[in-house]
Scaffold this motif. Sequence first.
Motif, PDB file in Angstrom:
ATOM      1  N   GLU A 190       0.861  -1.175   0.000  1.00 27.49           N
ATOM      2  CA  GLU A 190       0.000   0.000   0.000  1.00 27.49           C
ATOM      3  C   GLU A 190       0.896   1.223   0.000  1.00 27.49           C
TER       4      GLU A 190
ATOM      5  N   HIS B 296      -3.307  -6.044  -0.831  1.00 28.64           N
ATOM      6  CA  HIS B 296      -4.154  -4.986  -0.289  1.00 28.64           C
ATOM      7  C   HIS B 296      -4.626  -4.048  -1.393  1.00 28.64           C
ATOM      8  N   ARG B 297      -3.710  -3.436  -2.086  1.00 30.17           N
ATOM      9  CA  ARG B 297      -4.033  -2.500  -3.169  1.00 30.17           C
ATOM     10  C   ARG B 297      -4.055  -3.248  -4.503  1.00 30.17           C
TER      11      ARG B 297
ATOM     12  N   ASP C  23      -4.581  -1.878  -7.534  1.00 32.02           N
ATOM     13  CA  ASP C  23      -4.054  -1.066  -8.635  1.00 32.02           C
ATOM     14  C   ASP C  23      -2.528  -1.037  -8.552  1.00 32.02           C
TER      15      ASP C  23
ATOM     16  N   LEU D  95       0.606   1.783  -7.350  1.00 33.58           N
ATOM     17  CA  LEU D  95       1.663   1.520  -6.377  1.00 33.58           C
ATOM     18  C   LEU D  95       3.047   1.767  -6.967  1.00 33.58           C
TER      19      LEU D  95
END
Length: 329
Positions: free
Chosen positions: A82, A119-120, A122, A126
């Motif tokens: 993240e 978690h992220r 995209d 990142l």
Amino acid sequence: MTTLSRRAFLGTPLAAAVAAACGREPAPYRSSDFARPDRSAVALLDAPSYDSDLADLIGRGLRELGVAVRDRRVLLKPNLVEYEPGEAINTHPRVIAGAIVALRRAGAREVVVAEGPGHRRDVEYLLTATGLADDLGDLDTTFVDLNHDDVREVPLRSWFTGLSSLALPVSVLAADLVVSMPKLKTHHWAGLTCSMKNLFGVVPGAVYGWPKNLLHFRGIPASILDLAGTVRPGLAIVDGIVGMEGDGPIMGRARPVGVIAMGTDPVAVDATCARLMGLEPMRVPYLEAAARYLGQVDATRIDQRGERVDRYRTPFDLVESMRFLRADD
């Protein structure tokens, strides 16, 4: 937050797996599939800041450890989770760039960087937000999104989770050398997240969901053991220049340590990192189990290269439920 004592923690499902690994019941692996090293070397290399010559430093670590990379396809698996400005969440781009340069200098045929954030979703965001995209572009290095890579079903070499196989990315399976490159952090459920826990990112989210739901359902420590035993990274390079303490792996606080840790036995690397964080490795359930068959935890069987652990020993703050891991308790 609910407090979980050591006794209660060891009453979780992993306790049965640890008991099995200790020989009190059939172990969830075949001993013949593993050759635990009699001794393991771990290098602690002084790195006061990210402005250090990290390529030279990591190159020295490769030589110190006798890691052969010439003509090999190398996959670097950093910790990319993240992005929050100014927070010590991810493996720093300069450490990744330093490893790329060092491995190429050592003769690697190919070096790619690959991650499947849990978690992220995209990944482009990142890469751009962390600055890693710029470094990879400058070094003409390919990035593979492991969440969406082609996969192949492979048998697990241990069954702590109760699973017999997983679909894993072909980029990981095709590599001659997988390098785990974690950020040194505490973890609010596992206690410690380092080179073994970092392998969660090789499990494809497109198959198993976010945040790698299957692994959470089956138990984080048990999943760590099955992944480490199956992927078998041949090298760990830990970003301990600035770690994270407290409510890691995302919500904690930055904790400067000033070290890069390297080793070919991820269990020994994680045990050493636990010690420099002020933790007792044998209180970390997945390390206690791994010590039986996968790698070395015993400090007397870990050959310390470079600097001594005491130089960097920095007691990390832990969430209340994980404080039983402290070595001085």
